[in-house]
Design a protein around this motif. Structure first.
Motif, mmCIF file in Angstrom:
data_model
loop_
_atom_site.group_PDB
_atom_site.id
_atom_site.type_symbol
_atom_site.label_atom_id
_atom_site.label_comp_id
_atom_site.label_asym_id
_atom_site.label_seq_id
_atom_site.Cartn_x
_atom_site.Cartn_y
_atom_site.Cartn_z
ATOM 1 N N TRP A 25 42.388 -34.845 -4.967
ATOM 2 C CA TRP A 25 41.600 -34.730 -3.739
ATOM 3 C C TRP A 25 42.453 -34.244 -2.575
ATOM 4 O O TRP A 25 42.009 -33.423 -1.761
ATOM 5 N N ARG A 78 34.788 -36.573 0.869
ATOM 6 C CA ARG A 78 35.492 -37.800 0.494
ATOM 7 C C ARG A 78 36.175 -38.420 1.705
ATOM 8 O O ARG A 78 36.166 -39.642 1.881
ATOM 9 N N GLU A 134 35.590 -42.219 3.307
ATOM 10 C CA GLU A 134 36.680 -43.160 3.565
ATOM 11 C C GLU A 134 36.751 -43.548 5.039
ATOM 12 O O GLU A 134 37.025 -44.703 5.376
#
Length: 472
Positions: free
Chosen positions: A232, A456, A460
């Motif tokens: 990622w 992502r 988070e």
């Protein structure tokens, strides 16, 4: 539109006050266009390239920087050739260019991608600019209380200060009038990039980065850093590098400031070559030396992330330069949006004095200033809106990364290639046509992967997000 002219007593020539399309005479040059490009391209993101290099390593990191500089440069040349229609008419905005060459759904698609990016970028600059201002105060706090002190400070008051400055600057009538602001902003980018570069080199020379972990493939998997994290982070790093060059969404608006004389596309190509070459040089130097100095632990921003604490006064100067640069960059990205809304209003209400009224004010320190109630109300409202959103949602930088990921492919690659294929009448399935399609597909994949990485990051960030509480 009726042309106006004045007679020169010295030469006997008739000097036109307007260009060939009846609009006020443009005065832009290679220098001013290059300044606009450098202001739009470099950004404070140059200081995050050490982190990006740390994720990719010594080989892939610099290779990606060079690759995306070439891709951006190549597509900027294609886009510059689209400024004038086959009839010779100027197209002052990116949307106008797409409408003249492609039309239909692609015209509306361009508008959605371009203007959503303008809004996202200006909000992102408000957040980042305020963090740079806060970093100055934090630097002085660390110098007084020690590096282990938290020195946490709210960003909100500094976002308000940034917003007030933008309200004043937003009254600058148009893109032509912000040339000096762009020159100052581009100069600031050289200063803070050079400071970051110099501090990294000093750390390397002193040998303090000697035993720091660094490798050919970047940050190593282990401890709390999994293979999934590596994947990622690599996606995000490639996305950061790709979007670090993305200035295509304002390229046509910059080209529209160029004066008549040499063909605008030739001047714009020179300016793009200068701007991208200078940016790439700084990107490579800052990315490589930053990684050499900090290794796998390279901070997201060498200066606001406090990779360096000393000398604190030099770090303060660098962060002040970042703030000034972002103030100018905000205007580069907001002026096209201002113009779009104002032009729409003038078309819809052509007889309104509020919308079309202009009053010239003689400022003792700044010459003649053109004042408009529409500009005052609309632009002030826009700046207030971006400031409030920045204060409400401090994770918006992650959202901006997502918007940038989605906008990179259509604005920087897809639309310029499509217009080139139409203008050059490239035969379908010819080698030229296939190569262009492969380039477009490659960049689409990069854009989608980077969008996934940004998404992502948003997920988070929401885990620690606190409404109206942005703290550095």
């Amino acid at each position: 539109m009726q042309r106006t002219s004045e007679f020169s007593m010295e030469t006997g020539d008739v000097i036109s006050k307007v260009d060939d399309d009846g609009r006020p005479k443009r005065t832009g040059t290679t220098v001013t266009a290059s300044a606009h490009i450098i202001t739009a391209v470099i950004g404070s993101g140059v200081l995050s390239l050490a982190w990006a290099t740390a994720q990719l390593g010594w080989i892939a990191g610099p290779l990606c920087l060079v690759l995306f500089s070439i891709i951006t440069w190549f597509n900027s040349l294609l886009l510059a050739d689209c400024y004038r229609s086959p009839t010779g008419a100027r197209n002052p905005t990116y949307m106008d260019v797409v409408k003249a060459n492609l039309g239909g759904a692609k015209y509306h698609f361009c508008g959605l991608a371009q203007y959503s990016n303008f809004v996202g970028t200006t909000i992102g600059y408000t957040i980042t600019g305020s963090i740079s201002m806060v970093a100055i105060k934090r630097s002085n706090c660390f110098n007084t209380k020690g590096h282990d002190s938290g020195c946490h400070i709210s960003n909100n008051p500094f976002m308000i200060i940034y917003g007030v400055i933008q309200i004043i600057l937003s009254q600058i009538p148009n893109f032509n009038k912000i040339a000096m602001l762009s020159i100052v902003a581009s100069l600031m980018s050289f200063i803070y990039s050079s400071i970051g570069l110099g501090l990294s080199l000093a750390k390397i020379i002193e040998g303090r980065g000697e035993h720091i972990a660094k490798g050919l493939t970047g940050k190593s998997v282990g401890n709390d850093f999994t293979r999934m994290d590596k994947m990622w982070n690599s996606f995000s790093a490639v996305g950061d590098i790709a979007f670090a060059y993305a200035f295509s969404l304002v390229l046509i608006e910059i080209q529209d400031t160029l004066k008549s004389g040499p063909p605008e596309n030739e001047v714009m190509k020179r300016a793009s070559t200068i701007g991208i070459s200078v940016s790439t040089m700084f990107y490579l130097l800052c990315g490589i030396t930053g990684y050499a100095a900090f290794g796998d632990d390279s901070p997201g921003n060498l200066l606001t992330g406090f990779g360096f604490y000393e000398p604190f006064w030099l770090v303060d100067i660098a962060n002040l330069c970042i703030a000034i640069h972002l103030i100018g960059a905000y205007q580069v990205f907001s002026q096209p949006l201002y113009k779009f809304v104002e032009d729409c209003c003038r078309k819809k209400w052509p007889n309104s004095k509020f919308i079309n009224g202009e009053k010239s004010i003689n400022l003792p320190w700044g010459g003649i200033f053109s004042f408009s109630l529409l500009r005052l109300v609309w632009r002030t409202s826009y700046v207030i809106m971006t400031t409030i959103i920045s204060m409400m949602f401090p994770i918006f930088n992650d959202i901006c990364g997502f918007l940038g990921a989605l906008g990179f492919w259509p604005l920087t690659v897809y639309l310029p290639i499509e217009m080139h294929l139409v203008q050059a009448k490239v035969p379908r399935y010819s080698l030229h046509w296939i190569c262009m399609r492969i380039l477009s597909l490659f960049c689409l994949c990069i854009s989608l992967l980077a969008a996934a990485g940004s998404l992502r990051g948003i997920v988070e960030a929401t885990q620690t997000f606190k409404f109206m509480r942005s703290v550095s």
